[in-house]
Scaffold this active site. Structure first.
Site, mmCIF file in Angstrom:
data_model
loop_
_atom_site.group_PDB
_atom_site.id
_atom_site.type_symbol
_atom_site.label_atom_id
_atom_site.label_comp_id
_atom_site.label_asym_id
_atom_site.label_seq_id
_atom_site.Cartn_x
_atom_site.Cartn_y
_atom_site.Cartn_z
ATOM 1 N N THR A 201 0.844 -1.203 0.000
ATOM 2 C CA THR A 201 0.000 0.000 0.000
ATOM 3 C C THR A 201 0.871 1.243 0.000
ATOM 4 O OG1 THR A 201 -1.735 -1.146 1.204
ATOM 5 C CG2 THR A 201 -1.673 1.249 1.439
ATOM 6 N N ARG A 229 -14.009 -7.878 -0.492
ATOM 7 C CA ARG A 229 -13.231 -7.470 0.684
ATOM 8 C C ARG A 229 -12.731 -6.011 0.559
ATOM 9 N NH1 ARG A 229 -7.747 -5.566 1.860
ATOM 10 N NH2 ARG A 229 -7.251 -6.267 3.951
ATOM 11 N N GLY A 231 -10.224 -3.199 2.561
ATOM 12 C CA GLY A 231 -9.207 -3.046 3.597
ATOM 13 C C GLY A 231 -9.377 -1.746 4.359
ATOM 14 N N ASP A 232 -8.337 -1.398 5.108
ATOM 15 C CA ASP A 232 -8.388 -0.198 5.944
ATOM 16 C C ASP A 232 -8.150 1.101 5.171
ATOM 17 O OD1 ASP A 232 -5.715 -1.286 5.573
ATOM 18 O OD2 ASP A 232 -5.037 0.342 6.868
ATOM 19 N N THR A 252 -0.280 1.329 6.475
ATOM 20 C CA THR A 252 -0.058 0.203 5.564
ATOM 21 C C THR A 252 0.074 -1.058 6.403
ATOM 22 O OG1 THR A 252 1.454 -0.798 3.968
ATOM 23 C CG2 THR A 252 2.439 0.722 5.555
ATOM 24 N N GLY A 253 -0.489 -2.155 5.924
ATOM 25 C CA GLY A 253 -0.369 -3.386 6.689
ATOM 26 C C GLY A 253 -1.617 -4.236 6.574
ATOM 27 N N GLY A 255 -4.937 -4.916 6.834
ATOM 28 C CA GLY A 255 -6.047 -3.981 6.963
ATOM 29 C C GLY A 255 -7.088 -4.340 7.993
HETATM 30 N N1 GLY Z 1 -3.612 -2.122 4.179
HETATM 31 C C1 GLY Z 1 -4.167 -2.431 2.929
HETATM 32 C C2 GLY Z 1 -5.193 -3.462 2.979
HETATM 33 O O1 GLY Z 1 -5.266 -4.235 3.938
HETATM 34 O O2 GLY Z 1 -5.969 -3.530 2.068
#
Ligand code: GLY
Length: 334
Positions: A201, A229, A231-232, A252-253, A255
């Site tokens: 990310t 799905r 993410g964050d 980043t990580g 999510g």
């Molecule tokens: N951090 C990006 C995701 O999990 O989509």
């Protein structure tokens, strides 16, 4: 007498404009700052060739240059984070824009968000499939729609109506991401979401000369993501947040854990309601997220000029710029 009148007027203006309350005047004004990331994960020296290492550092530096040029000429933090993220979206080394990871079905679906710390306006998209720069689509949602968050076909349609650059989904495909997807599809499903994945990310946070902060994040999500799905990254308060009263954060990580912890908002809340420094706030929230089982990293800037990283992975693609210069790093010990 005149000087007193002007001072009183300035005081009234500062009191009636909440955004100004965090601004710095005269010599106290902090210089601009820009921090970027290109993902965190199991990023170690023995996993990157010298060529990959050099290409990633060069790409990070180009993104820093793009954002710095905006801030140096007095442009807004919002323009700077968009400019930096666009560069990273164009670079196939990162999991965003061109080079994003494949979904379970083998296509690309982007998530992105942007937020303005002046008034906490925000825009976000999930599942966009044809817009070359998803971060710019997120900005258009913020500025040209009555909404904050658009998804899928609606986001794509809005992008066309806004006249943003459209590309075939194949434009985003790269051989390396296809290889990762094929490897993923060959695994038993229980092992599907491998902790060993590098989360590529991208994101940027900035402080401009006016004392305003902004944040932007863009991603393809996880290799093999399915069932829509999300993410964050595009979730305001999880992977992206900006508030002139506290800070700007991009994450980043993994999510799912950033969503559960509300990482980006939680860091800003700690800055507002405790005596934590930016580093303490970010480290505390990242430790709490780690306790849930999540890994990754964040970048943070404050209106006071602090600019920090916090990550609990072996490495994070990252960089910083200010009037003093630019620096990039990859590994944890840099
Ligand atoms: N951090 C990006 C995701 O999990 O989509």
């Amino acid at each position: 007498m005149l000087a007193r009148l002007l001072l009183a007027l300035a005081g009234v203006l500062l009191m009636t404009d909440p955004a100004s309350a965090q601004r710095f005047v005269g010599n106290e004004r902090p210089a601009w700052r820009l921090v970027i990331h290109g993902g965190a994960g199991v990023i170690q020296r023995d996993r990157l060739t010298p060529e990959q290492d050099a290409a990633i550092r060069a790409a990070l530096d180009r993104a820093l240059q793009a954002g710095s040029a905006v801030l140096e000429r007095g442009g807004s933090a919002l323009d700077a984070v968009e400019a930096a993220v666009q560069l990273l979206e164009d670079d196939p080394n990162f999991n965003a824009g061109r080079g994003a990871v494949f979904t379970y079905e083998g296509s690309i679906e982007h998530d992105a968000a942007i937020m303005d710390g002046r008034d906490r306006r925000a825009g976000a998209v999930t599942g966009s499939t044809h817009t070359r720069h998803p971060v710019t689509l997120a900005r258009r949602v913020m500025e040209n729609s009555p909404h904050v968050f658009l998804r899928g076909l609606g986001a794509d349609q809005f992008s066309v109506e806004q006249g943003l650059e459209q590309v075939p989904n194949e434009y985003f495909h790269t051989p390396e991401r296809r290889r990762q997807w094929e490897e993923f599809r060959a695994r038993p499903s229980a092992e599907a979401f491998d902790i060993d994945l590098k989360y590529g990310t991208v994101g940027a946070v900035a402080l401009d000369r006016e004392g305003n902060v902004a944040a932007a994040t863009s991603t393809g999500g996880l290799t093999g993501k399915r069932w829509g799905r999300i993410g964050d990254s595009p979730i305001i308060g999880a992977g992206t947040y900006a508030d002139n009263r506290a800070c700007a954060v991009s994450a980043t990580g993994a999510g799912e854990f950033f969503i559960r912890e509300g990482v980006a908002h939680e860091i800003c809340a700690r800055l507002r309601f405790t005596r934590d420094s930016a580093q303490q706030a970010a480290d505390t929230v990242m430790a709490e997220m780690r306790a849930l089982g999540g890994t990754g990293g964040v970048i943070v800037v404050t209106p006071g000029g602090d600019s920090i990283y916090s990550f609990n992975t072996p490495g994070m693609y990252r960089g910083q710029a200010s009037p003093a210069g630019r620096s990039v790093a990859i590994y944890g010990d840099e």
